[in-house]
Scaffold this active site. Structure first.
Site, PDB file in Angstrom:
ATOM      1  N   THR A 125       0.835  -1.212   0.000  1.00 23.02           N
ATOM      2  CA  THR A 125       0.000   0.000   0.000  1.00 23.02           C
ATOM      3  C   THR A 125       0.867   1.258   0.000  1.00 23.02           C
ATOM      4  OG1 THR A 125      -1.445   1.313   1.450  1.00 23.02           O
ATOM      5  CG2 THR A 125      -0.199  -0.407   2.516  1.00 23.02           C
ATOM      6  N   ASP A 126       0.289   2.361  -0.457  1.00 18.43           N
ATOM      7  CA  ASP A 126       1.032   3.641  -0.424  1.00 18.43           C
ATOM      8  C   ASP A 126       1.280   4.089   1.014  1.00 18.43           C
ATOM      9  OD1 ASP A 126      -1.582   4.393   0.241  1.00 18.43           O
ATOM     10  OD2 ASP A 126      -1.638   6.134  -1.091  1.00 18.43           O
ATOM     11  N   GLU A 127       0.509   3.516   1.958  1.00 25.57           N
ATOM     12  CA  GLU A 127       0.635   3.978   3.348  1.00 25.57           C
ATOM     13  C   GLU A 127       1.992   3.599   3.958  1.00 25.57           C
ATOM     14  OE1 GLU A 127      -2.814   3.743   5.793  1.00 25.57           O
ATOM     15  OE2 GLU A 127      -4.168   3.643   4.079  1.00 25.57           O
ATOM     16  N   TYR A 149      -1.073  -0.546  11.215  1.00 32.28           N
ATOM     17  CA  TYR A 149      -1.477  -1.129   9.918  1.00 32.28           C
ATOM     18  C   TYR A 149      -0.360  -0.945   8.894  1.00 32.28           C
ATOM     19  CZ  TYR A 149      -3.416  -1.172   5.182  1.00 32.28           C
ATOM     20  OH  TYR A 149      -3.607  -1.399   3.833  1.00 32.28           O
ATOM     21  N   LYS A 153       2.133  -3.703   7.089  1.00 31.92           N
ATOM     22  CA  LYS A 153       2.188  -3.851   5.628  1.00 31.92           C
ATOM     23  C   LYS A 153       3.614  -3.622   5.116  1.00 31.92           C
ATOM     24  CE  LYS A 153      -0.650  -4.450   3.016  1.00 31.92           C
ATOM     25  NZ  LYS A 153      -1.188  -5.722   2.450  1.00 31.92           N
TER      26      LYS A 153
HETATM   27  N1  NAD Z   1      -8.542  -0.532   0.349  1.00 36.49           N
HETATM   28  C1  NAD Z   1      -7.530   0.229  -0.077  1.00 36.49           C
HETATM   29  O1  NAD Z   1      -7.711   1.430  -0.298  1.00 36.49           O
HETATM   30  C2  NAD Z   1      -6.161  -0.352  -0.305  1.00 36.49           C
HETATM   31  C3  NAD Z   1      -5.172   0.426  -0.932  1.00 36.49           C
HETATM   32  C4  NAD Z   1      -3.932  -0.141  -1.159  1.00 36.49           C
HETATM   33  C5  NAD Z   1      -3.661  -1.439  -0.776  1.00 36.49           C
HETATM   34  N2  NAD Z   1      -4.624  -2.169  -0.146  1.00 36.49           N
HETATM   35  C6  NAD Z   1      -4.326  -3.554   0.232  1.00 36.49           C
HETATM   36  O2  NAD Z   1      -5.180  -4.383  -0.552  1.00 36.49           O
HETATM   37  C7  NAD Z   1      -5.521  -5.561   0.174  1.00 36.49           C
HETATM   38  C8  NAD Z   1      -7.028  -5.725   0.226  1.00 36.49           C
HETATM   39  O3  NAD Z   1      -7.618  -4.591   0.850  1.00 36.49           O
HETATM   40  P1  NAD Z   1      -9.184  -4.475   1.035  1.00 36.49           P
HETATM   41  O4  NAD Z   1      -9.496  -3.050   1.202  1.00 36.49           O
HETATM   42  O5  NAD Z   1      -9.863  -5.253  -0.014  1.00 36.49           O
HETATM   43  O6  NAD Z   1      -9.371  -5.213   2.437  1.00 36.49           O
HETATM   44  P2  NAD Z   1     -10.640  -5.869   3.112  1.00 36.49           P
HETATM   45  O7  NAD Z   1     -10.471  -5.601   4.581  1.00 36.49           O
HETATM   46  O8  NAD Z   1     -11.900  -5.453   2.451  1.00 36.49           O
HETATM   47  O9  NAD Z   1     -10.468  -7.425   2.838  1.00 36.49           O
HETATM   48  C9  NAD Z   1      -9.473  -8.208   3.442  1.00 36.49           C
HETATM   49  C10 NAD Z   1      -9.829  -9.668   3.203  1.00 36.49           C
HETATM   50  O10 NAD Z   1      -8.788 -10.475   3.775  1.00 36.49           O
HETATM   51  C11 NAD Z   1      -9.376 -11.524   4.523  1.00 36.49           C
HETATM   52  N3  NAD Z   1      -8.435 -11.936   5.566  1.00 36.49           N
HETATM   53  C12 NAD Z   1      -8.048 -11.213   6.658  1.00 36.49           C
HETATM   54  N4  NAD Z   1      -7.200 -11.926   7.410  1.00 36.49           N
HETATM   55  C13 NAD Z   1      -7.018 -13.120   6.770  1.00 36.49           C
HETATM   56  C14 NAD Z   1      -6.224 -14.256   7.020  1.00 36.49           C
HETATM   57  N5  NAD Z   1      -5.453 -14.334   8.117  1.00 36.49           N
HETATM   58  N6  NAD Z   1      -6.265 -15.288   6.155  1.00 36.49           N
HETATM   59  C15 NAD Z   1      -7.069 -15.230   5.056  1.00 36.49           C
HETATM   60  N7  NAD Z   1      -7.832 -14.186   4.758  1.00 36.49           N
HETATM   61  C16 NAD Z   1      -7.807 -13.123   5.604  1.00 36.49           C
HETATM   62  C17 NAD Z   1     -10.668 -10.942   5.061  1.00 36.49           C
HETATM   63  O11 NAD Z   1     -11.594 -11.940   5.444  1.00 36.49           O
HETATM   64  C18 NAD Z   1     -11.135 -10.103   3.884  1.00 36.49           C
HETATM   65  O12 NAD Z   1     -11.904 -10.873   2.995  1.00 36.49           O
HETATM   66  C19 NAD Z   1      -4.870  -5.420   1.548  1.00 36.49           C
HETATM   67  O13 NAD Z   1      -3.654  -6.124   1.531  1.00 36.49           O
HETATM   68  C20 NAD Z   1      -4.615  -3.921   1.683  1.00 36.49           C
HETATM   69  O14 NAD Z   1      -3.525  -3.659   2.512  1.00 36.49           O
HETATM   70  C21 NAD Z   1      -5.871  -1.658   0.102  1.00 36.49           C
END
Ligand code: NAD
Length: 334
Positions: A125-127, A149, A153
């Protein structure tokens, strides 16, 4: 036929990616490994019940035996979305963030090494860069995560890199900016705000509302990850930006205006601890490789708001469950 392991595929971006992959690549099979935490929702994938190329496994990425069993079935490509993702929750209790985001990623990397996968995409992530006042972060800039968080990451991001540097595991790392779109758990800024507005509630804005984020439509993020599976160079990091830097207050006003609400629905609340002021990415590296986002911000935002209007059943079910207690508690703290 390429076999993908998508982890966290029942979450927001993961479920969009599973849909993207199955419709774009006719020659692929997808195993979705998801623990179904509060953020995982199989209703996001309800239309895939009859899809022969898709398989769901309920399990934890930190569970070695479960992960080993899946890799044994022959995995070509891993895309690791699974994570604990909500900054506020990480400030309250970081434990699961370390277990999943760091240790879980280690378990996947080890299995990928043992079984010799062709590509491992680590969704970072950009964070991880932390906050920036002026200019934009490049992939080579130092990481300065400032909350549990983003720190967890960053740990996973560098651990994935170490598996390339040490064992030549073909790892590619993506660092995307803030995503928005359908199926986002309604605790994040845009999904919480639109659903609150549709319920006739106020929308909480941290601090003075002038924190800046770059916004990326989830469909564009999925396309970028898919592009990098083929084109990403092993051991490299790619920023994925929407190119839409906005202050939170600007987006809040646009949402209120589009949904014909009252500007009084915007309520300023006590700032988040250690709240990063601005995130900004330089995405030239990905552009030079041949990819840039297609969506216009306003069109994608309006389509997203339309989606939440049309899919009330989906988010109302979430908001009336455990989320309600969590949100009330958060509200009392403000
Ligand atoms: N949402 C954003 O804006 C954003 C931006 C950049 C990067 N990301 C990254 O993208 C990824 C997805 O983000 P998101 O917003 O869809 O998250 P989300 O919270 O909507 O979904 C996370 C998913 O991971 C599953 N999960 C959590 N712990 C688990 C484990 N131990 N084993 C198996 N599954 C597990 C959860 O059940 C859920 O379905 C993350 O890695 C996040 O860091 C998100």
């Amino acid at each position: 036929m390429q076999k993908y392991l998508v982890t966290g595929g029942a979450g927001f971006i993961g479920s969009n990616f599973v849909h993207y992959l199955l419709s774009k690549r006719k020659d692929c099979q997808v195993v979705n490994l998801d623990k179904l935490t509060y953020a995982g929702n199989l209703e996001n994938l309800a239309d895939l019940k009859m899809e022969a190329r898709y398989q769901f496994v309920k399990g934890d990425i930190a569970d070695e035996a479960c992960v080993d069993q899946i890799f044994k079935s022959g995995i070509d490509v891993v895309v690791n979305f699974a994570a604990e993702t909500h900054v506020d929750r990480s400030i309250e209790n970081p434990t699961d963030f370390i277990k999943t985001d760091v240790y879980g990623t280690y378990v996947l990397l080890e299995a990928a090494r043992r079984y010799g996968v062709k590509k491992f995409i680590q969704i970072s992530t950009d964070e991880v860069y932390g906050s920036i006042e002026k200019g934009s972060f490049r992939e080579t800039d130092p990481l300065m995560p400032r909350n549990p968080y983003s720190a967890s990451k960053a740990g996973a991001d560098r651990l994935a890199y170490s598996y390339w540097a040490t064992y030549q595991l073909p790892v590619v790392i993506t660092r995307a900016s803030n995503n928005f779109g359908p199926y986002q758990y309604p605790e994040k800024f845009i999904s919480l705000s639109v659903t609150n507005l549709l319920e006739g509630k106020t929308i909480p804005i941290y601090g003075d509302g002038r924190n800046v984020r770059d916004w990326l439509y989830v469909g564009d993020h999925c396309a970028a990850v898919d592009f990098l599976v083929d084109q990403g160079k092993d051991g490299e990091v790619y920023n994925v930006a929407g190119g839409n830097e906005k202050e939170n207050i600007e987006i809040a006003k646009e949402m209120v205006c589009y949904l014909k609400g009252s500007q009084d629905s915007i309520q300023f609340v006590k700032d988040r601890l250690g709240h990063d002021r601005r995130y900004s990415l330089n995405a030239d590296k990905l552009k030079v490789l041949g990819w840039k986002p297609k969506s216009s911000f306003l069109t994608a935002l309006h389509e997203t708001l339309d989606w939440y209007q049309k899919n009330e059943v989906w988010w109302k079910k979430i908001k009336s469950g455990k989320f309600k207690q969590y949100y009330q508690k958060q509200y009392e703290l403000r």
